[in-house]
Motif scaffolding. Structure first.
Motif, mmCIF file in Angstrom:
data_model
loop_
_atom_site.group_PDB
_atom_site.id
_atom_site.type_symbol
_atom_site.label_atom_id
_atom_site.label_comp_id
_atom_site.label_asym_id
_atom_site.label_seq_id
_atom_site.Cartn_x
_atom_site.Cartn_y
_atom_site.Cartn_z
ATOM 1 N N TYR A 462 29.265 42.459 35.358
ATOM 2 C CA TYR A 462 28.950 41.142 35.898
ATOM 3 C C TYR A 462 28.910 41.117 37.425
ATOM 4 C CZ TYR A 462 29.306 39.225 31.211
ATOM 5 O OH TYR A 462 29.084 38.943 29.876
ATOM 6 N N GLY A 463 28.951 42.280 38.024
ATOM 7 C CA GLY A 463 28.822 42.358 39.481
ATOM 8 C C GLY A 463 30.002 41.801 40.241
ATOM 9 N N ALA A 464 31.207 41.866 39.668
ATOM 10 C CA ALA A 464 32.376 41.293 40.321
ATOM 11 C C ALA A 464 32.820 42.148 41.504
ATOM 12 C CB ALA A 464 33.524 41.151 39.320
ATOM 13 N N ARG A 465 32.919 41.551 42.645
ATOM 14 C CA ARG A 465 33.431 42.242 43.828
ATOM 15 C C ARG A 465 34.944 42.362 43.753
ATOM 16 N NH1 ARG A 465 31.559 42.588 49.219
ATOM 17 N NH2 ARG A 465 33.088 43.753 50.448
ATOM 18 N N CYS A 466 35.577 41.327 43.186
ATOM 19 C CA CYS A 466 37.033 41.314 43.072
ATOM 20 C C CYS A 466 37.448 40.760 41.702
ATOM 21 C CB CYS A 466 37.670 40.452 44.168
ATOM 22 S SG CYS A 466 37.444 41.075 45.848
ATOM 23 N N VAL A 467 38.699 41.049 41.338
ATOM 24 C CA VAL A 467 39.335 40.503 40.134
ATOM 25 C C VAL A 467 40.607 39.807 40.582
ATOM 26 C CG1 VAL A 467 40.439 41.023 37.941
ATOM 27 C CG2 VAL A 467 38.396 42.304 38.645
ATOM 28 N N LEU A 468 40.729 38.511 40.253
ATOM 29 C CA LEU A 468 41.904 37.734 40.655
ATOM 30 C C LEU A 468 42.626 37.261 39.405
ATOM 31 C CD1 LEU A 468 43.604 36.344 42.854
ATOM 32 C CD2 LEU A 468 42.040 34.390 42.704
ATOM 33 N N LEU A 469 43.873 37.699 39.237
ATOM 34 C CA LEU A 469 44.682 37.334 38.078
ATOM 35 C C LEU A 469 45.842 36.465 38.543
ATOM 36 C CD1 LEU A 469 44.777 40.835 36.331
ATOM 37 C CD2 LEU A 469 43.177 38.953 35.919
ATOM 38 N N THR A 470 45.928 35.261 37.996
ATOM 39 C CA THR A 470 46.988 34.335 38.406
ATOM 40 C C THR A 470 47.879 33.910 37.243
ATOM 41 O OG1 THR A 470 45.550 32.411 38.042
ATOM 42 C CG2 THR A 470 45.512 33.409 40.240
ATOM 43 N N ARG A 471 47.425 34.153 35.993
ATOM 44 C CA ARG A 471 48.164 33.651 34.831
ATOM 45 C C ARG A 471 48.339 34.707 33.752
ATOM 46 N NH1 ARG A 471 46.201 27.414 33.787
ATOM 47 N NH2 ARG A 471 46.115 26.774 35.970
ATOM 48 N N THR A 472 48.165 35.955 34.105
ATOM 49 C CA THR A 472 48.233 37.016 33.102
ATOM 50 C C THR A 472 49.215 38.099 33.563
ATOM 51 O OG1 THR A 472 45.881 36.583 32.740
ATOM 52 C CG2 THR A 472 46.830 38.456 31.590
ATOM 53 N N PRO A 473 50.515 37.839 33.441
ATOM 54 C CA PRO A 473 51.494 38.833 33.897
ATOM 55 C C PRO A 473 51.460 40.135 33.104
ATOM 56 C CG PRO A 473 52.566 37.050 32.677
ATOM 57 C CD PRO A 473 51.153 36.621 32.908
ATOM 58 N N GLY A 474 50.841 40.111 31.912
ATOM 59 C CA GLY A 474 50.781 41.328 31.112
ATOM 60 C C GLY A 474 49.893 42.403 31.698
ATOM 61 N N ILE A 475 49.016 42.015 32.632
ATOM 62 C CA ILE A 475 48.149 42.978 33.298
ATOM 63 C C ILE A 475 48.634 43.131 34.729
ATOM 64 C CG2 ILE A 475 45.781 43.499 34.025
ATOM 65 C CD1 ILE A 475 44.789 41.730 31.797
ATOM 66 N N GLY A 476 48.995 44.312 35.113
ATOM 67 C CA GLY A 476 49.507 44.523 36.459
ATOM 68 C C GLY A 476 49.539 45.988 36.828
ATOM 69 N N GLY A 477 49.983 46.235 38.042
ATOM 70 C CA GLY A 477 50.043 47.606 38.516
ATOM 71 C C GLY A 477 48.782 48.000 39.255
ATOM 72 N N PRO A 478 48.871 49.023 40.072
ATOM 73 C CA PRO A 478 47.727 49.416 40.907
ATOM 74 C C PRO A 478 46.545 49.971 40.123
ATOM 75 C CG PRO A 478 49.524 51.011 41.080
ATOM 76 C CD PRO A 478 50.068 49.844 40.323
ATOM 77 N N VAL A 493 50.537 36.887 40.686
ATOM 78 C CA VAL A 493 49.192 36.840 41.264
ATOM 79 C C VAL A 493 48.821 38.227 41.783
ATOM 80 C CG1 VAL A 493 47.703 35.797 43.009
ATOM 81 C CG2 VAL A 493 49.483 34.420 41.899
ATOM 82 N N SER A 494 47.736 38.774 41.247
ATOM 83 C CA SER A 494 47.270 40.080 41.680
ATOM 84 C C SER A 494 45.781 40.004 42.007
ATOM 85 C CB SER A 494 47.484 41.133 40.585
ATOM 86 O OG SER A 494 48.864 41.310 40.313
#
Length: 498
Positions: A462-478, A493-494
């Motif tokens: 989808y051509g996303a330049r960035c991914v912003l997660l504010t409500r999904t603590p299950g996804i994390g880490g570098p 928030v990641s």
């Protein structure tokens, strides 16, 4: 020398106008204001072939109305920021509404005093709760929607009805009727449906005075209006109305607000019912009576069939009650006791309603700076400052116009306000064609079993330049999103950017 008579409607209008200026200065816009700003910004950036304002794909769309085009041209020519341009157009919208209401009441035989009471009823005589929807002229809804296309369209609708009533006396207003009809269809299709319901009621009431020649002229005008609207280059009328069926569930809250005993968004309007009954006894073809009956039939059918989108016709049912109330209260031919009793009952139930819900009061207080208000009230009115929003971090790593994948429609909306596109539309958008596919992709992206490589593939698709997660603590880490680096993290928030 006799003193000149004070025009009560001018005074009331001045008060409403001061209130509207206060609302604009308070700058507590929420909801669809973000979408309208995004629409103006996108159109100003590409007047000839604008992409969808939410996701940045395609060419054109129903949100690009003549109203949005005017605002976009102003932004493009002046270099002004879109948000204040949109916000300040609340003032001409209010002026139009005030002038249109006065003309309509006058056309129905009402005085300035009748129009003054009708204006107060239009703003306040709804229910203890507020619908909170665009196109509803109660004071709480207007406090959030003054600059919206729906407010402009509502004023145009009142002008069209007034011209249609004048048409019953002659053929002169035909051109105005055609222009207004085309404009309303393009500016706010839901208001076009309301306009049609009211127009049918007016024509039914005047069928005895309209000759065959005039019926043909009116039919020709309606056809010309549809043809002009069909020529609008940014959207298709077929697509516009075909997409309405996808908005049924979005309007479910209107059904709940209509029937819920705590909100009763139409409850106070019943105080205008005795006045309508008196009008019906005097004239079986009274336009206000017919408009109320036809509007009530449409609303009842919408509730029974659960076609919730047609509940946007509620203002057509309410307006006759409010105008009839205003005309009755100042009608000296009516018994004084009845007039005073009706006005007192309206004031009593309005004040008593504050024990249930303070929506009308919040609408009035929206004109005050939030710093002047008690904390509890301010929290209900305040817009989240941009600097305190997680989406503000995107601006440090991606230029405006970039696409961002998020885990929340509220974040998507905020990003649109800031000048970014979202992978998923923050509002219902059946016109982009792949809304469901995008929703499925986000669900897959957020799935616990999805691998970082799969997440990266979805984001890149989808051509996303960035991914912003504010409500999904299950996804994390570098390494949560393959090919995207974690550039910011704070609590849940990641932010990941390519």
């Amino acid at each position: 020398m006799m003193r000149p008579r004070v025009n009560s409607y001018l005074i009331a209008s001045a008060v409403v106008l001061v209130w509207a200026v206060g609302v604009v200065l308070a700058d507590t816009w929420v909801g669809d204001f973000q979408l309208h700003v995004a629409t103006v910004r996108t159109l100003a950036g590409n007047v000839t072939h604008p992409p969808d304002p939410m996701v940045g794909t395609g060419d054109g769309g129903p949100y690009y109305s003549p109203y949005m085009l005017v605002l976009a041209v102003i932004v493009r020519l002046t270099g002004a920021a879109p948000a204040p341009v949109v916000a300040w157009f609340a003032i001409p919208n209010v002026v139009l509404l005030l002038v249109a209401l006065r003309r309509l009441v006058g056309r129905l035989g009402g005085s300035a005093a009748a129009a003054t009471v009708a204006l107060a009823a239009l703003l306040l005589l709804w229910g203890p709760g507020s619908a909170g929807w665009s196109g509803f002229p109660d004071v709480r809804s207007l406090a959030e929607t003054l600059p919206y296309p729906s407010t402009l369209a509502f004023g145009l609708m009142l002008v069209l009805w007034e011209r249609l009533l004048a048409f019953r006396e002659g053929i002169g207003p035909l051109v105005a009727i055609g222009v207004l009809a085309a404009a309303i269809v393009l500016v706010h299709p839901f208001t076009a449906v309301e306009t049609g319901v009211g127009a049918v009621a007016i024509l039914i009431g005047g069928y005895r005075t309209i000759s065959v020649r005039w019926w043909l002229a009116l039919a020709g005008t309606a056809t010309a209006a549809v043809a002009v609207a069909a020529l609008w280059p940014y959207s298709s009328l077929v697509d516009l109305f075909a997409g309405a069926s996808a908005l049924v569930e979005v309007h479910r809250p209107l059904r709940l607000a209509l029937l819920d005993r705590h909100t009763l968004i139409c409850g106070y309007g019943l105080l205008g019912l005795p006045a309508l009954v008196l009008r019906w006894r005097r004239d079986r073809t009274d336009p206000l009576v017919l408009m109320f009956v036809l509007g009530a039939v449409v609303v009842a059918a919408a509730v029974l069939t659960r076609q919730h989108q047609f509940l946007r016709v509620i203002p057509v049912m309410m307006l006759p009650l409010q105008v009839a109330f205003g005309m009755f209260v100042v009608d000296r031919a009516a018994p004084a006791a009845a007039r005073v009793g009706t006005a007192a009952a309206a004031a009593l139930v309005f004040v008593a309603g504050f024990a249930v819900n303070t929506a009308p009061g919040l609408g009035v207080l929206s004109a005050l700076p939030v710093r002047w208000l008690p904390r509890a009230v301010a929290d209900d009115l305040r817009t989240l400052p941009i600097g305190a929003d997680p989406t503000d971090r995107v601006r440090q790593f991606a230029p405006p116009g970039s696409t961002v994948l998020t885990d929340s429609k509220w974040t998507d909306r905020r990003l649109n306000l800031l000048g970014y596109y979202a992978v998923n539309p923050g509002w219902p958008n059946p016109w982009i064609g792949d809304q469901d596919a995008r929703a499925t992709a986000r669900q897959e992206f957020l799935g616990a079993a999805t691998t970082p490589a799969q997440r990266g593939e979805i984001a890149r698709w989808y051509g996303a330049r960035c991914v912003l997660l504010t409500r999904t603590p299950g996804i994390g880490g570098p390494d949560a999103v393959d090919g995207y680096r974690q550039v910011s993290v704070a609590g849940n928030v990641s932010l990941y950017c390519a």
